[in-house]
Write a protein that holds these residues in place. Structure first.
Motif, PDB file in Angstrom:
ATOM      1  N   ARG A 174     -21.726  60.797  58.087  1.00 32.01           N
ATOM      2  CA  ARG A 174     -23.089  61.340  57.891  1.00 32.01           C
ATOM      3  C   ARG A 174     -23.116  62.863  58.069  1.00 32.01           C
ATOM      4  N   GLY A 210     -32.905  54.745  59.038  1.00 35.16           N
ATOM      5  CA  GLY A 210     -33.561  55.996  58.625  1.00 35.16           C
ATOM      6  C   GLY A 210     -33.668  56.097  57.109  1.00 35.16           C
ATOM      7  N   THR A 211     -32.585  55.761  56.430  1.00 36.42           N
ATOM      8  CA  THR A 211     -32.552  55.832  54.960  1.00 36.42           C
ATOM      9  C   THR A 211     -33.610  54.908  54.362  1.00 36.42           C
ATOM     10  N   ARG A 268     -35.023  64.274  68.880  1.00 33.81           N
ATOM     11  CA  ARG A 268     -34.238  65.426  68.384  1.00 33.81           C
ATOM     12  C   ARG A 268     -35.137  66.642  68.176  1.00 33.81           C
ATOM     13  N   LYS A 298     -26.227  57.376  75.319  1.00 37.05           N
ATOM     14  CA  LYS A 298     -26.988  56.403  76.125  1.00 37.05           C
ATOM     15  C   LYS A 298     -28.455  56.426  75.717  1.00 37.05           C
ATOM     16  N   ALA A 351     -24.860  46.939  51.170  1.00 35.28           N
ATOM     17  CA  ALA A 351     -25.080  47.013  49.721  1.00 35.28           C
ATOM     18  C   ALA A 351     -25.602  48.410  49.436  1.00 35.28           C
ATOM     19  N   ARG A 405     -22.463  54.490  71.701  1.00 35.84           N
ATOM     20  CA  ARG A 405     -23.735  54.057  71.087  1.00 35.84           C
ATOM     21  C   ARG A 405     -23.645  52.596  70.637  1.00 35.84           C
ATOM     22  N   THR A 442     -38.040  57.177  66.956  1.00 32.05           N
ATOM     23  CA  THR A 442     -37.924  57.773  68.294  1.00 32.05           C
ATOM     24  C   THR A 442     -36.751  58.756  68.325  1.00 32.05           C
TER      25      THR A 442
HETATM   26  P1  AP5 Z   1     -28.945  56.130  58.438  1.00 33.26           P
HETATM   27  O1  AP5 Z   1     -30.000  55.641  57.517  1.00 33.26           O
HETATM   28  O2  AP5 Z   1     -29.064  57.519  58.965  1.00 33.26           O
HETATM   29  O3  AP5 Z   1     -28.718  55.064  59.623  1.00 33.26           O
HETATM   30  P2  AP5 Z   1     -29.572  54.757  60.917  1.00 33.26           P
HETATM   31  O4  AP5 Z   1     -29.556  53.288  61.138  1.00 33.26           O
HETATM   32  O5  AP5 Z   1     -30.899  55.431  60.845  1.00 33.26           O
HETATM   33  O6  AP5 Z   1     -28.611  55.435  61.989  1.00 33.26           O
HETATM   34  P3  AP5 Z   1     -28.940  56.312  63.266  1.00 33.26           P
HETATM   35  O7  AP5 Z   1     -27.595  56.828  63.727  1.00 33.26           O
HETATM   36  O8  AP5 Z   1     -29.974  57.336  63.014  1.00 33.26           O
HETATM   37  O9  AP5 Z   1     -29.454  55.244  64.242  1.00 33.26           O
HETATM   38  P4  AP5 Z   1     -29.491  55.314  65.742  1.00 33.26           P
HETATM   39  O10 AP5 Z   1     -30.305  54.121  66.028  1.00 33.26           O
HETATM   40  O11 AP5 Z   1     -28.213  55.384  66.485  1.00 33.26           O
HETATM   41  O12 AP5 Z   1     -30.103  56.757  66.036  1.00 33.26           O
HETATM   42  P5  AP5 Z   1     -31.485  57.249  66.575  1.00 33.26           P
HETATM   43  O13 AP5 Z   1     -31.779  58.515  65.917  1.00 33.26           O
HETATM   44  O14 AP5 Z   1     -32.500  56.159  66.567  1.00 33.26           O
HETATM   45  O15 AP5 Z   1     -27.546  55.982  57.685  1.00 33.26           O
HETATM   46  C1  AP5 Z   1     -26.311  56.374  58.276  1.00 33.26           C
HETATM   47  C2  AP5 Z   1     -25.400  56.940  57.185  1.00 33.26           C
HETATM   48  O16 AP5 Z   1     -25.113  55.917  56.233  1.00 33.26           O
HETATM   49  C3  AP5 Z   1     -26.009  58.099  56.380  1.00 33.26           C
HETATM   50  O17 AP5 Z   1     -24.982  59.026  56.081  1.00 33.26           O
HETATM   51  C4  AP5 Z   1     -26.523  57.439  55.089  1.00 33.26           C
HETATM   52  O18 AP5 Z   1     -26.498  58.320  53.994  1.00 33.26           O
HETATM   53  C5  AP5 Z   1     -25.530  56.295  54.911  1.00 33.26           C
HETATM   54  N1  AP5 Z   1     -26.148  55.115  54.303  1.00 33.26           N
HETATM   55  C6  AP5 Z   1     -27.351  54.559  54.596  1.00 33.26           C
HETATM   56  N2  AP5 Z   1     -27.579  53.479  53.855  1.00 33.26           N
HETATM   57  C7  AP5 Z   1     -26.477  53.320  53.070  1.00 33.26           C
HETATM   58  C8  AP5 Z   1     -26.103  52.359  52.076  1.00 33.26           C
HETATM   59  N3  AP5 Z   1     -26.909  51.319  51.748  1.00 33.26           N
HETATM   60  N4  AP5 Z   1     -24.911  52.492  51.477  1.00 33.26           N
HETATM   61  C9  AP5 Z   1     -24.076  53.530  51.798  1.00 33.26           C
HETATM   62  N5  AP5 Z   1     -24.366  54.479  52.705  1.00 33.26           N
HETATM   63  C10 AP5 Z   1     -25.556  54.364  53.340  1.00 33.26           C
HETATM   64  O19 AP5 Z   1     -31.145  57.500  68.131  1.00 33.26           O
HETATM   65  C11 AP5 Z   1     -30.339  58.570  68.560  1.00 33.26           C
HETATM   66  C12 AP5 Z   1     -30.372  58.624  70.082  1.00 33.26           C
HETATM   67  O20 AP5 Z   1     -31.723  58.882  70.537  1.00 33.26           O
HETATM   68  C13 AP5 Z   1     -29.977  57.334  70.827  1.00 33.26           C
HETATM   69  O21 AP5 Z   1     -28.590  57.212  70.986  1.00 33.26           O
HETATM   70  C14 AP5 Z   1     -30.733  57.495  72.160  1.00 33.26           C
HETATM   71  O22 AP5 Z   1     -30.059  58.389  73.014  1.00 33.26           O
HETATM   72  C15 AP5 Z   1     -32.041  58.145  71.716  1.00 33.26           C
HETATM   73  N6  AP5 Z   1     -33.077  57.142  71.387  1.00 33.26           N
HETATM   74  C16 AP5 Z   1     -33.635  56.914  70.166  1.00 33.26           C
HETATM   75  N7  AP5 Z   1     -34.550  55.945  70.232  1.00 33.26           N
HETATM   76  C17 AP5 Z   1     -34.567  55.529  71.526  1.00 33.26           C
HETATM   77  C18 AP5 Z   1     -35.302  54.523  72.211  1.00 33.26           C
HETATM   78  N8  AP5 Z   1     -36.194  53.741  71.584  1.00 33.26           N
HETATM   79  N9  AP5 Z   1     -35.067  54.383  73.544  1.00 33.26           N
HETATM   80  C19 AP5 Z   1     -34.186  55.155  74.203  1.00 33.26           C
HETATM   81  N10 AP5 Z   1     -33.437  56.115  73.588  1.00 33.26           N
HETATM   82  C20 AP5 Z   1     -33.639  56.304  72.267  1.00 33.26           C
END
Ligand code: AP5
Length: 208
Positions: free
Chosen positions: A127, A14-15, A36, A57, A193, A165, A31
């Motif tokens: 986060r 996301g970042t 959300r 899940k 990094a 997760r 997604t």
């Molecule tokens: P961030 O950038 O928010 O990480 P992220 O990889 O985007 O993490 P997510 O938790 O959003 O990923 P996810 O895949 O589990 O969630 P999603 O929303 O897709 O960074 C995390 C933290 O680290 C932040 O605090 C940030 O500030 C920090 N950070 C970032 N970069 C950094 C750096 N370089 N150094 C230091 N700190 C750093 O999915 C959520 C749920 O939705 C799933 O569990 C599922 O139920 C559903 N879902 C979503 N997509 C699907 C799909 N395609 N199919 C089925 N279900 C789905």
């Protein structure tokens, strides 16, 4: 540019998507964010998705694919997009391939964000999101300025859900690494990094 950011929960997808949006002027299609939003609005889709999301899940493929089809069809995605959190399993990847082939716009790269489990855990538990402006912070790595934001934690960032997760990632999403390697699309970056350094690695990876 049409790319996928692939990586475990908390790897920074996301970042980095936000940075790519600014740099390349193409939309981030997350997604997770779309789901959300549906949950927050209390739509039928949101109500269906909520239980799976709260339990860490995956939401069912039919729901997610319907959402993606609609979003990719919007005019702002015509010049490219960053897929964040999609595809999440092999059936989703196969459906995406078919969808993009029918539009004549295949993927150009899949960027794998590599990060150790221990760091992922800290990034997720740390986060925090501002309820008002949506900005994402981390109490360990990028704390917000004091008193300026109304912070909230994602329900699935609770320790007990994070474990699930990460399990789901290992079992269902990790096989995509081999899938995209075989397709010649995979580019790996070190996500352990600072944000700027990771961004530069992604820029290098997608220009290969
Ligand atoms: P961030 O950038 O928010 O990480 P992220 O990889 O985007 O993490 P997510 O938790 O959003 O990923 P996810 O895949 O589990 O969630 P999603 O929303 O897709 O960074 C995390 C933290 O680290 C932040 O605090 C940030 O500030 C920090 N950070 C970032 N970069 C950094 C750096 N370089 N150094 C230091 N700190 C750093 O999915 C959520 C749920 O939705 C799933 O569990 C599922 O139920 C559903 N879902 C979503 N997509 C699907 C799909 N395609 N199919 C089925 N279900 C789905």
């Amino acid at each position: 540019m049409r790319i996928v950011l692939l990586g475990a929960p908390g790897s920074g997808k996301g970042t980095q998507s936000q940075r790519l949006v600014k740099a390349y002027g193409i939309p981030q299609i997350s997604t997770g964010d779309l789901l959300r939003e549906a949950v927050a609005k209390g739509t039928e889709l949101g109500l269906r998705a909520k239980a799976a999301m709260d339990a860490g899940k995956l939401v069912d493929d039919a729901t997610v694919l319907g959402m993606i089809r609609e979003r990719i069809g919007k005019s702002d995605a015509a010049t490219g997009f960053i897929l964040d959190g999609f595809p999440r399993n092999i059936p989703q990847a196969e459906a995406l391939e078919k969808m993009l082939a029918s539009l004549g716009t295949p993927l150009q790269a899949v960027v794998l964000m590599n990060l150790d489990l221990g760091i992922l855990f800290k990034r997720l538990t740390g986060r925090r999101i501002c309820q008002e402006c949506g900005q994402v912070f981390n109490i360990y790595t990028s704390p917000p300025p004091e008193g300026k934001h109304k912070l909230t934690q994602r329900p699935d960032d609770k320790e007990e859900v994070i474990g699930k997760r990460l399990e789901v990632y290992e079992a269902q999403t990790k096989p995509l690494i081999k899938y995209y390697e075989a397709a010649g699309l995979l580019r790996s970056v070190d996500a352990d990094a600072d944000v700027d350094t990771v961004f530069k690695s992604i820029e290098r990876a997608v220009s290969q």
